[in-house]
Design an enzyme around this catalytic site. Structure first.
Site, short mmCIF file in Angstrom:
data_model
loop_
_atom_site.label_atom_id
_atom_site.label_comp_id
_atom_site.label_asym_id
_atom_site.label_seq_id
_atom_site.Cartn_x
_atom_site.Cartn_y
_atom_site.Cartn_z
N LYS A 13 -56.44 32.01 6.89
CA LYS A 13 -57.68 31.38 6.40
C LYS A 13 -58.89 32.30 6.66
CE LYS A 13 -57.22 27.83 9.21
NZ LYS A 13 -56.00 28.24 9.95
N ARG A 88 -59.93 19.06 10.18
CA ARG A 88 -58.61 19.18 10.79
C ARG A 88 -58.00 17.82 11.10
NH1 ARG A 88 -59.27 24.70 13.14
NH2 ARG A 88 -57.32 25.18 14.14
N ARG A 127 -52.24 39.36 16.47
CA ARG A 127 -53.62 39.41 15.95
C ARG A 127 -54.57 40.09 16.95
NH1 ARG A 127 -56.26 34.20 13.89
NH2 ARG A 127 -55.22 33.31 15.70
N ARG A 160 -57.16 36.94 21.38
CA ARG A 160 -57.67 35.62 21.75
C ARG A 160 -56.81 34.97 22.84
NH1 ARG A 160 -58.65 32.56 16.09
NH2 ARG A 160 -57.64 30.89 17.25
N ARG A 171 -50.31 24.65 19.28
CA ARG A 171 -51.23 24.55 18.13
C ARG A 171 -50.47 24.19 16.85
NH1 ARG A 171 -53.77 30.26 18.45
NH2 ARG A 171 -54.82 29.71 16.51
#
Ligand code: AP5
Length: 214
Positions: A13, A88, A127, A160, A171
């Site tokens: 996203k 969400r 990431r 992160r 998650r």
């Protein structure tokens, strides 16, 4: 153009939003980025959000709805916006509709980016994000030219805290339970289009743009 990018953590996203803002000259509104900035700046909102984020859980609806309400009123949203990571929950989607209706506006498109869980895990654990400009990279799929350094601004790349495998699994569960009902929610409003999120970043961008250009 008022757009929502929907999809599980790691679907792409943020990556796609950053390309779309250049093309359409409208802002990306990422509740995740806003919350991370609040945590970093140790604001009262950041203090409230941190424990939820560290646990891979959702921050309470009233906190994120407040963020969005304030953000959508800013002048740079007058020609449109790209919501990334919001809504969400169904309650957030209902609240968004109310906020937009108060502004005489509505959502034009909801793009759901579909990627399987194994790929999502690989993407998120690899990431890296620029501390300075927020640009995202992946150690294997989209590596920076020099390891640890942002191609665009030479800022430092970091991982992160919530991208550890155990938090990421949580998650994914949260997405399944609390966010995936939004696929049906927006389908019922005839706003939803799904895009397979596997392929190169450019290929996925082209698929999204062709939907938006309708
Ligand atoms: P948030 O920051 O919104 O995280 P997320 O939705 O979990 O999404 P991600 O940022 O992990 O993934 P993405 O889809 O943007 O993927 P990306 O483009 O980076 O939220 C974090 C936390 O904040 C939440 O857990 C929650 O606690 C809180 N929060 C935020 N919003 C909230 C809300 N509305 N309500 C309540 N709580 C909220 O890509 C991932 C990686 O894959 C990158 O390395 C990228 O380079 C790579 N990649 C991208 N595309 C491709 C491709 N096509 N092929 C290969 N690799 C790719």
């Amino acid at each position: 153009m008022n757009l929502i990018l929907l999809g599980p953590p790691g679907a792409g996203k943020g990556t796609q939003a950053k390309l779309l803002i250049k093309k359409y000259r409208i802002p990306q509104i990422s509740t995740g980025d806003i919350l991370r900035a609040a945590v970093k700046d140790m604001t009262p909102m950041g203090g409230k959000a941190k424990s939820f984020m560290d646990a891979g859980a959702l921050v309470p609806d009233e906190v994120v709805v407040g963020i969005i309400q304030e953000r959508l009123n800013l002048a740079d949203c007058s020609n449109g916006f790209i919501l990334d990571g919001f809504p969400r929950t169904v309650a957030q989607a209902d609240a968004l509709a109310k906020v937009l209706s108060g502004l005489g506006r509505s959502i034009d498109h909801v793009i759901s980016i579909v990627v399987d869980n194994e790929e999502l895990l690989e993407r998120v654990t690899g990431r890296r994000t620029c501390r300075n400009c927020g640009k995202g990279f992946h150690v294997s799929f989209d590596p920076p030219k020099s390891p640890g350094i942002c191609d665009e601004c030479a800022g430092e790349l970091y991982q992160r805290d919530d991208d550890r495998e155990d938090t990421m699994r949580k998650r994914l569960e949260v997405y399944e339970q609390q966010t995936s009902p939004l696929v049906e929610y927006y389908k019922n409003k005839s706003l939803l289009r799904s895009v397979q999120g596997i392929g190169s970043i450019e290929e996925i961008q082209q698929k999204i743009v062709s939907i938006l250009q309708g």
